[in-house]
Design a protein around this motif. Sequence first.
Motif, PDB file in Angstrom:
ATOM      1  N   LYS A  68      -0.413 -35.334   5.920  1.00  0.00           N
ATOM      2  CA  LYS A  68      -0.068 -35.780   7.298  1.00  0.00           C
ATOM      3  C   LYS A  68       1.080 -35.006   7.873  1.00  0.00           C
ATOM      4  O   LYS A  68       0.828 -34.722   9.077  1.00  0.00           O
ATOM      5  N   ASN A  69       1.774 -34.975   7.158  1.00  0.00           N
ATOM      6  CA  ASN A  69       3.156 -34.214   7.860  1.00  0.00           C
ATOM      7  C   ASN A  69       2.758 -32.782   7.944  1.00  0.00           C
ATOM      8  O   ASN A  69       3.200 -32.170   9.187  1.00  0.00           O
ATOM      9  N   SER A  70       2.024 -32.182   7.297  1.00  0.00           N
ATOM     10  CA  SER A  70       1.513 -30.617   7.449  1.00  0.00           C
ATOM     11  C   SER A  70       0.664 -30.765   8.803  1.00  0.00           C
ATOM     12  O   SER A  70       0.868 -29.711   9.570  1.00  0.00           O
ATOM     13  N   MET A  71      -0.314 -31.598   8.887  1.00  0.00           N
ATOM     14  CA  MET A  71      -1.086 -31.532   9.960  1.00  0.00           C
ATOM     15  C   MET A  71      -0.273 -31.921  11.274  1.00  0.00           C
ATOM     16  O   MET A  71      -0.617 -31.152  12.137  1.00  0.00           O
ATOM     17  N   ASN A  72       0.820 -32.719  11.329  1.00  0.00           N
ATOM     18  CA  ASN A  72       1.611 -32.891  12.243  1.00  0.00           C
ATOM     19  C   ASN A  72       2.335 -31.472  12.616  1.00  0.00           C
ATOM     20  O   ASN A  72       2.421 -31.208  13.845  1.00  0.00           O
ATOM     21  N   GLN A  81      -4.107 -21.081  17.357  1.00  0.00           N
ATOM     22  CA  GLN A  81      -2.783 -21.410  16.817  1.00  0.00           C
ATOM     23  C   GLN A  81      -2.708 -22.017  15.549  1.00  0.00           C
ATOM     24  O   GLN A  81      -1.698 -21.780  14.829  1.00  0.00           O
ATOM     25  N   VAL A  82      -3.694 -22.704  15.040  1.00  0.00           N
ATOM     26  CA  VAL A  82      -3.737 -23.448  13.792  1.00  0.00           C
ATOM     27  C   VAL A  82      -3.336 -22.054  12.679  1.00  0.00           C
ATOM     28  O   VAL A  82      -2.877 -22.151  11.680  1.00  0.00           O
ATOM     29  N   PHE A  83      -4.218 -21.066  12.973  1.00  0.00           N
ATOM     30  CA  PHE A  83      -4.282 -19.891  12.082  1.00  0.00           C
ATOM     31  C   PHE A  83      -2.782 -19.481  12.026  1.00  0.00           C
ATOM     32  O   PHE A  83      -2.199 -18.989  11.027  1.00  0.00           O
ATOM     33  N   THR A  84      -2.062 -19.054  13.376  1.00  0.00           N
ATOM     34  CA  THR A  84      -0.815 -18.526  13.338  1.00  0.00           C
ATOM     35  C   THR A  84       0.135 -19.607  12.820  1.00  0.00           C
ATOM     36  O   THR A  84       1.181 -19.123  12.045  1.00  0.00           O
ATOM     37  N   ASN A  85       0.161 -20.731  12.928  1.00  0.00           N
ATOM     38  CA  ASN A  85       1.094 -21.781  12.202  1.00  0.00           C
ATOM     39  C   ASN A  85       1.003 -21.841  10.896  1.00  0.00           C
ATOM     40  O   ASN A  85       2.076 -21.862  10.207  1.00  0.00           O
ATOM     41  N   TYR A  86      -0.386 -21.942  10.513  1.00  0.00           N
ATOM     42  CA  TYR A  86      -0.606 -22.267   8.843  1.00  0.00           C
ATOM     43  C   TYR A  86      -0.038 -20.888   8.008  1.00  0.00           C
ATOM     44  O   TYR A  86       0.501 -21.058   7.079  1.00  0.00           O
ATOM     45  N   LEU A  87      -0.567 -19.777   8.811  1.00  0.00           N
ATOM     46  CA  LEU A  87      -0.316 -18.475   7.984  1.00  0.00           C
ATOM     47  C   LEU A  87       0.946 -17.894   8.505  1.00  0.00           C
ATOM     48  O   LEU A  87       0.813 -16.831   8.795  1.00  0.00           O
ATOM     49  N   ASP A  95      10.102 -23.787   5.389  1.00  0.00           N
ATOM     50  CA  ASP A  95      10.761 -24.068   6.740  1.00  0.00           C
ATOM     51  C   ASP A  95      10.006 -25.131   7.655  1.00  0.00           C
ATOM     52  O   ASP A  95      10.605 -25.346   8.471  1.00  0.00           O
ATOM     53  N   LYS A  96       8.583 -25.254   7.448  1.00  0.00           N
ATOM     54  CA  LYS A  96       7.876 -26.047   7.967  1.00  0.00           C
ATOM     55  C   LYS A  96       7.279 -27.133   7.053  1.00  0.00           C
ATOM     56  O   LYS A  96       7.377 -26.555   5.878  1.00  0.00           O
ATOM     57  N   ALA A  97       6.766 -28.179   7.341  1.00  0.00           N
ATOM     58  CA  ALA A  97       6.191 -29.137   6.730  1.00  0.00           C
ATOM     59  C   ALA A  97       5.320 -28.375   5.555  1.00  0.00           C
ATOM     60  O   ALA A  97       4.216 -27.558   6.173  1.00  0.00           O
ATOM     61  N   SER A  98       5.171 -28.434   4.390  1.00  0.00           N
ATOM     62  CA  SER A  98       4.345 -27.775   3.471  1.00  0.00           C
ATOM     63  C   SER A  98       3.009 -28.420   3.003  1.00  0.00           C
ATOM     64  O   SER A  98       3.093 -29.741   2.740  1.00  0.00           O
ATOM     65  N   CYS A  99       1.897 -27.662   3.059  1.00  0.00           N
ATOM     66  CA  CYS A  99       0.670 -28.373   3.159  1.00  0.00           C
ATOM     67  C   CYS A  99       0.408 -28.449   1.359  1.00  0.00           C
ATOM     68  O   CYS A  99       0.594 -27.451   0.723  1.00  0.00           O
ATOM     69  N   PRO A 100      -0.020 -29.718   1.019  1.00  0.00           N
ATOM     70  CA  PRO A 100      -0.109 -29.909  -0.341  1.00  0.00           C
ATOM     71  C   PRO A 100      -1.251 -29.061  -0.708  1.00  0.00           C
ATOM     72  O   PRO A 100      -1.171 -28.759  -2.224  1.00  0.00           O
ATOM     73  N   LEU A 101      -2.013 -28.726  -0.116  1.00  0.00           N
ATOM     74  CA  LEU A 101      -3.320 -27.902  -0.667  1.00  0.00           C
ATOM     75  C   LEU A 101      -2.809 -26.635  -0.969  1.00  0.00           C
ATOM     76  O   LEU A 101      -3.678 -26.181  -1.975  1.00  0.00           O
TER      77      LEU A 101
END
Length: 187
Positions: A68-72, A81-87, A95-101
């Motif tokens: 949830k934190n990562s999706m936020n 923008q998802v690609f840019t933010n995530y990758l 430095d950003k919320a970490s995706c557990p996946l």
Amino acid sequence: MMSWPKERKAESRKKILESAARLFTAYGYERISIGDVMKDAGKTHGGFYSHFSSKNQLYAEAIQQAAKNSMNQHGDENLDQVFTNYLSMEHVKLDKASCPLAFLSTDVATKEKAIRDVYTHTFTGFADLIGRSQRIDSQEKSYAISALLIGGVAIARALSNDTLAQAVLNSCQKICHQLSSIEEDSI
């Protein structure tokens, strides 16, 4: 008068989950103890069992909270923008919320089925979100893009060379863009 303790207990539980989500995604299950989580949350170790029955329950719920934190943090209506933010190196470097996946994939693989089921549910939810874009025309593409996003971050995180890590992220981003482009023939 009776609602104050319930509200306080819910706030305490939320603090514990937030701490667990952050600590587990950063360090994994084995390196983090219940005491570590409780200390980080500003709570005593003894209060743990009034909120959770076991470390495994906390871990499973922390995976969901971290997602949830990562999706936020990384989610956006704009797929590019998802690609840019995530990758991003910010994501890789925590430095950003970490995706557990991405941060717990190998950690979860050795855990009990109930925890793997939570991870599986989290992955399918992630893939479903990617698949909601009008640019994604099949579940196959949604799974492939999700795997590129997750795998790209997981591999970049493991590399000791930041230049190589950034190149991996850039490569994954390029392929994600290619996979999400609607070709003229399919319109």
